[in-house]
Scaffold this motif. Structure first.
Motif, PDB file in Angstrom:
ATOM      1  N   UNK A  63     -19.674  -4.344   9.560  1.00  0.00           N
ATOM      2  CA  UNK A  63     -19.911  -4.897   8.252  1.00  0.00           C
ATOM      3  C   UNK A  63     -20.438  -3.905   7.224  1.00  0.00           C
ATOM      4  N   UNK A  64     -20.141  -4.001   5.823  1.00  0.00           N
ATOM      5  CA  UNK A  64     -20.582  -2.862   4.793  1.00  0.00           C
ATOM      6  C   UNK A  64     -22.082  -3.260   4.285  1.00  0.00           C
ATOM      7  N   UNK A  65     -22.714  -2.450   4.389  1.00  0.00           N
ATOM      8  CA  UNK A  65     -23.978  -2.487   3.690  1.00  0.00           C
ATOM      9  C   UNK A  65     -24.085  -1.643   2.494  1.00  0.00           C
ATOM     10  N   UNK A  66     -24.949  -2.127   1.655  1.00  0.00           N
ATOM     11  CA  UNK A  66     -25.027  -1.390   0.016  1.00  0.00           C
ATOM     12  C   UNK A  66     -26.803  -1.410   0.012  1.00  0.00           C
ATOM     13  N   UNK A  67     -27.101  -0.068  -0.227  1.00  0.00           N
ATOM     14  CA  UNK A  67     -28.520   0.131  -0.657  1.00  0.00           C
ATOM     15  C   UNK A  67     -28.553   1.067  -1.455  1.00  0.00           C
ATOM     16  N   UNK A  68     -29.967   1.123  -2.401  1.00  0.00           N
ATOM     17  CA  UNK A  68     -30.032   2.108  -3.559  1.00  0.00           C
ATOM     18  C   UNK A  68     -30.829   3.307  -2.937  1.00  0.00           C
ATOM     19  N   UNK A  69     -31.230   3.984  -4.054  1.00  0.00           N
ATOM     20  CA  UNK A  69     -31.745   5.466  -3.574  1.00  0.00           C
ATOM     21  C   UNK A  69     -32.880   5.145  -2.701  1.00  0.00           C
ATOM     22  N   UNK A  70     -33.803   4.122  -3.023  1.00  0.00           N
ATOM     23  CA  UNK A  70     -35.003   3.996  -2.149  1.00  0.00           C
ATOM     24  C   UNK A  70     -34.687   3.076  -1.019  1.00  0.00           C
ATOM     25  N   UNK A  71     -33.474   2.787  -0.766  1.00  0.00           N
ATOM     26  CA  UNK A  71     -32.956   2.032   0.581  1.00  0.00           C
ATOM     27  C   UNK A  71     -33.203   0.662   0.373  1.00  0.00           C
ATOM     28  N   UNK A  72     -33.441   0.330  -0.725  1.00  0.00           N
ATOM     29  CA  UNK A  72     -33.564  -1.237  -1.048  1.00  0.00           C
ATOM     30  C   UNK A  72     -32.204  -1.971  -1.097  1.00  0.00           C
ATOM     31  N   UNK A  73     -32.014  -3.098  -0.859  1.00  0.00           N
ATOM     32  CA  UNK A  73     -30.795  -3.871  -0.797  1.00  0.00           C
ATOM     33  C   UNK A  73     -30.038  -3.902  -2.354  1.00  0.00           C
ATOM     34  N   UNK A  74     -28.723  -3.857  -2.193  1.00  0.00           N
ATOM     35  CA  UNK A  74     -28.213  -4.027  -3.511  1.00  0.00           C
ATOM     36  C   UNK A  74     -27.190  -5.073  -3.254  1.00  0.00           C
ATOM     37  N   UNK A  75     -27.045  -6.099  -4.195  1.00  0.00           N
ATOM     38  CA  UNK A  75     -26.301  -7.242  -3.990  1.00  0.00           C
ATOM     39  C   UNK A  75     -24.715  -7.080  -3.897  1.00  0.00           C
ATOM     40  N   UNK A 123     -10.927  -1.226   1.245  1.00  0.00           N
ATOM     41  CA  UNK A 123     -10.723  -2.635   0.378  1.00  0.00           C
ATOM     42  C   UNK A 123     -11.875  -3.340  -0.026  1.00  0.00           C
ATOM     43  N   UNK A 124     -12.883  -3.300   0.645  1.00  0.00           N
ATOM     44  CA  UNK A 124     -14.199  -3.911   0.269  1.00  0.00           C
ATOM     45  C   UNK A 124     -14.827  -3.171  -0.906  1.00  0.00           C
ATOM     46  N   UNK A 125     -14.855  -1.740  -0.681  1.00  0.00           N
ATOM     47  CA  UNK A 125     -15.506  -1.237  -1.520  1.00  0.00           C
ATOM     48  C   UNK A 125     -14.814  -1.053  -3.084  1.00  0.00           C
ATOM     49  N   UNK A 126     -13.219  -1.298  -2.838  1.00  0.00           N
ATOM     50  CA  UNK A 126     -12.680  -1.408  -4.188  1.00  0.00           C
ATOM     51  C   UNK A 126     -12.886  -2.486  -4.886  1.00  0.00           C
ATOM     52  N   UNK A 127     -13.047  -3.670  -4.027  1.00  0.00           N
ATOM     53  CA  UNK A 127     -13.424  -5.127  -4.686  1.00  0.00           C
ATOM     54  C   UNK A 127     -14.761  -4.948  -5.391  1.00  0.00           C
ATOM     55  N   UNK A 128     -15.647  -4.315  -4.634  1.00  0.00           N
ATOM     56  CA  UNK A 128     -17.002  -4.405  -5.172  1.00  0.00           C
ATOM     57  C   UNK A 128     -16.787  -3.464  -6.631  1.00  0.00           C
ATOM     58  N   UNK A 129     -16.424  -2.367  -6.702  1.00  0.00           N
ATOM     59  CA  UNK A 129     -16.171  -1.723  -7.802  1.00  0.00           C
ATOM     60  C   UNK A 129     -15.319  -2.255  -8.863  1.00  0.00           C
ATOM     61  N   UNK A 130     -14.260  -3.066  -8.649  1.00  0.00           N
ATOM     62  CA  UNK A 130     -13.743  -3.999  -9.606  1.00  0.00           C
ATOM     63  C   UNK A 130     -14.467  -5.260 -10.075  1.00  0.00           C
ATOM     64  N   UNK A 131     -15.433  -5.740  -9.154  1.00  0.00           N
ATOM     65  CA  UNK A 131     -15.748  -7.042  -9.696  1.00  0.00           C
ATOM     66  C   UNK A 131     -17.441  -6.980  -9.836  1.00  0.00           C
ATOM     67  N   UNK A 132     -17.936  -5.905  -9.331  1.00  0.00           N
ATOM     68  CA  UNK A 132     -19.536  -6.150  -9.338  1.00  0.00           C
ATOM     69  C   UNK A 132     -19.968  -4.602  -9.901  1.00  0.00           C
ATOM     70  N   UNK A 133     -19.676  -4.694 -11.356  1.00  0.00           N
ATOM     71  CA  UNK A 133     -19.905  -3.206 -11.557  1.00  0.00           C
ATOM     72  C   UNK A 133     -21.385  -2.558 -11.807  1.00  0.00           C
ATOM     73  N   UNK A 134     -22.439  -3.531 -11.937  1.00  0.00           N
ATOM     74  CA  UNK A 134     -23.904  -3.164 -11.865  1.00  0.00           C
ATOM     75  C   UNK A 134     -24.232  -2.894 -10.393  1.00  0.00           C
ATOM     76  N   UNK A 135     -23.688  -3.474  -9.305  1.00  0.00           N
ATOM     77  CA  UNK A 135     -24.094  -3.227  -7.799  1.00  0.00           C
ATOM     78  C   UNK A 135     -23.353  -2.035  -7.978  1.00  0.00           C
ATOM     79  N   UNK A 136     -22.213  -1.607  -8.233  1.00  0.00           N
ATOM     80  CA  UNK A 136     -21.645  -0.536  -7.955  1.00  0.00           C
ATOM     81  C   UNK A 136     -22.157   0.933  -8.509  1.00  0.00           C
ATOM     82  N   UNK A 137     -22.877   0.685  -9.568  1.00  0.00           N
ATOM     83  CA  UNK A 137     -23.815   1.548 -10.347  1.00  0.00           C
ATOM     84  C   UNK A 137     -25.058   1.714  -9.520  1.00  0.00           C
ATOM     85  N   UNK A 138     -25.476   0.925  -8.932  1.00  0.00           N
ATOM     86  CA  UNK A 138     -26.876   0.922  -8.413  1.00  0.00           C
ATOM     87  C   UNK A 138     -26.751   1.629  -6.764  1.00  0.00           C
TER      88      UNK A 138
END
Length: 462
Positions: A63-75, A123-138
């Motif tokens: 499964x694909x996990x997203x975290x920010x620079x501090x290791x905190x979860x990104x939606x 594909x999941x990464x591309x979906x996030x980039x195309x649909x959740x821009x704020x999360x992609x940036x974080x």
């Protein structure tokens, strides 16, 4: 486990999951807390002190996990709930993205059966980039769950050759300096094909020496950093510095152990160790089923994932077939039938599982009807098990399931027939995968061709 492999203690802890249409999500924070609870419980049950623990490793779903620079979860959720920072392996939101990636026909796709699956990470990464821009940036790091667990434990961002090869299009043989093909691209001694990521619109992931998806990749079991950090050690109830190995995908961790087993019939076939290990197929069953076989030479099999170099057994090429819904399908068939509540009550009153009770019902029906061949009970009921698409060998995530032969019968006996027909459908799917792999170069030994006995075996396992 002790150093001889004897199980000393085990424990589990429940985790959350959110399901909304094609979106299936989890929380890395929740999973880490569950892991800590389970580790402490297992050590207590085994009567093992922290100083006696020689090392640990993590295995998890891909499964694909997203975290920010501090290791905190990104939606990664439409809900914007920060807890929901994991896109679960079986999530199918990225079917269109997978189709567009595959339409480019990149050379790396030949190493995943001819095309990526929406269960994979690109594909999941591309979906996030195309649909959740704020999360992609974080997001600062995108990781497979097992790699994230190892990172959370040690602070070492080294990724596993298992996860990156199987789910990220990383080329393990290039990683080891064995690169000899793929047109005239300058791959250096690295398995990331940066041109591929740029072509599919994710070139920003390879910037900064691929910091977001993995600067360093190592064989499973490689010692990470300085072991457990003081913080994670306290949370796990272990000692700082306890060694932690690079991770494996859950099914592949099971595959390593099963590959070492020697069936009695195989031991009589007078095969060398290398020949024997290449004649086996591992089935690891749960929500889905993975069918894994290895070879010394790479075998390109349409519709079957791989060949993946050293993704499970070092220096062997892995072929990975699979069925996306097996245990999940059985649960669905049983739980959504009108007789399910009554069946559950009867099972509880007899202190047996629902499946044990269904097995008893089937055996009783066969006896009543004087049918020596139990599988013949379902001769008028048939199930095509592709309720969550077909992973292998058709490789169609849009495929749908079929139940043929339904009646208005709402009895426990009819539910038992549906259950049997579903198991048979799953077994036929496995047979399709085995025969397809053997037709393309594998030589998986099949000692028992009797479908009746195979079906009974699967019922026994359940």
């Amino acid at each position: 486990f002790d150093e001889k492999g004897k199980l000393l203690g085990s424990a589990s802890s429940p985790i959350q999951i959110w399901k909304e249409k094609d979106c299936i999500e989890q929380s890395s924070t929740d999973i880490w807390l569950a892991v800590c609870t389970a580790v402490k419980s297992a050590c207590s049950l085994a009567n093992v002190a922290a100083e006696d623990v020689a090392g640990l490793g993590f295995a998890a779903t891909c499964s694909l996990v997203a975290v920010d620079a501090d290791g905190s979860p990104v939606s990664v959720s439409w809900s914007a709930d920060a807890r929901r920072n994991i896109i679960v392996w079986m999530d199918h939101r990225a079917v269109d993205q997978a189709d567009r990636i595959n339409a480019r026909n990149s050379p790396v796709l030949q190493y995943c059966g001819g095309g990526v699956s929406p269960e994979m990470q690109a594909p999941k990464l591309l979906w996030v980039k195309e649909n959740l821009q704020e999360s992609w940036s974080m997001a600062c790091r995108w990781m497979d769950l097992s790699d994230w667990l190892a990172y959370r434990a040690t602070g070492d961002d080294t990724r596993s050759l298992c996860t990156t090869v199987c789910k990220w299009t990383y080329l393990g043989h290039a990683h080891m300096g064995q690169w000899r093909e793929l047109d005239s691209r300058d791959m250096e001694a690295c398995g990331w094909d940066e041109v591929f990521w740029e072509e599919i619109g994710l070139g920003d992931l390879v910037e900064g020496n691929r910091a977001k998806i993995g600067r360093s990749v190592a064989f499973p079991g490689h010692a990470l950093g300085s072991g457990l950090t003081p913080t994670s050690a306290k949370e796990l109830g272990l000692l700082p510095g306890t060694p932690v190995g690079t991770s494996l995908i859950d099914a592949h961790a099971g595959g390593v152990g099963v590959m070492e087993s020697v069936p009695e019939a195989e031991s009589k076939a007078d095969l060398s160790d290398e020949e024997a290990i290449c004649r086996r197929m591992v089935l690891v069953c749960g929500t889905s089923t993975c069918h894994m076989a290895v070879s010394k030479n790479k075998l390109f099999i349409p519709g079957v994932w791989g060949p993946f170099w050293s993704a499970m057994i070092p220096e062997y090429w892995l072929t990975e077939g699979g069925q996306s819904a097996t245990g999940a399908l059985l649960d669905y068939i049983v739980e959504n039938h009108a007789a399910a509540p009554l069946l559950a009550n009867h099972a509880a009153s007899q202190s047996v599982s629902i499946f044990e009770l269904l097995n008893k019902i089937l055996l009783s029906m066969a006896h009543e009807q004087n049918i020596p061949f139990l599988s013949a009970l379902s001769q008028d009921t048939h199930v095509l098990p592709d309720f969550h698409g077909n992973r292998s060998p058709v490789a169609d995530p849009k495929s749908k399931g079929v139940i043929c032969g339904l009646t208005l019968d709402t009895s426990e006996k009819y539910l038992a027939l549906l259950y049997l027909a579903t198991i048979q459908g799953i077994a036929y799917g496995t047979r399709h995968i085995v025969e397809h792999c053997n037709a393309h170069g594998h030589k998986v030994l099949i000692f028992d061709q009797g479908f009746q006995r195979v079906t009974r075996y699967m019922i026994g396992c359940l």
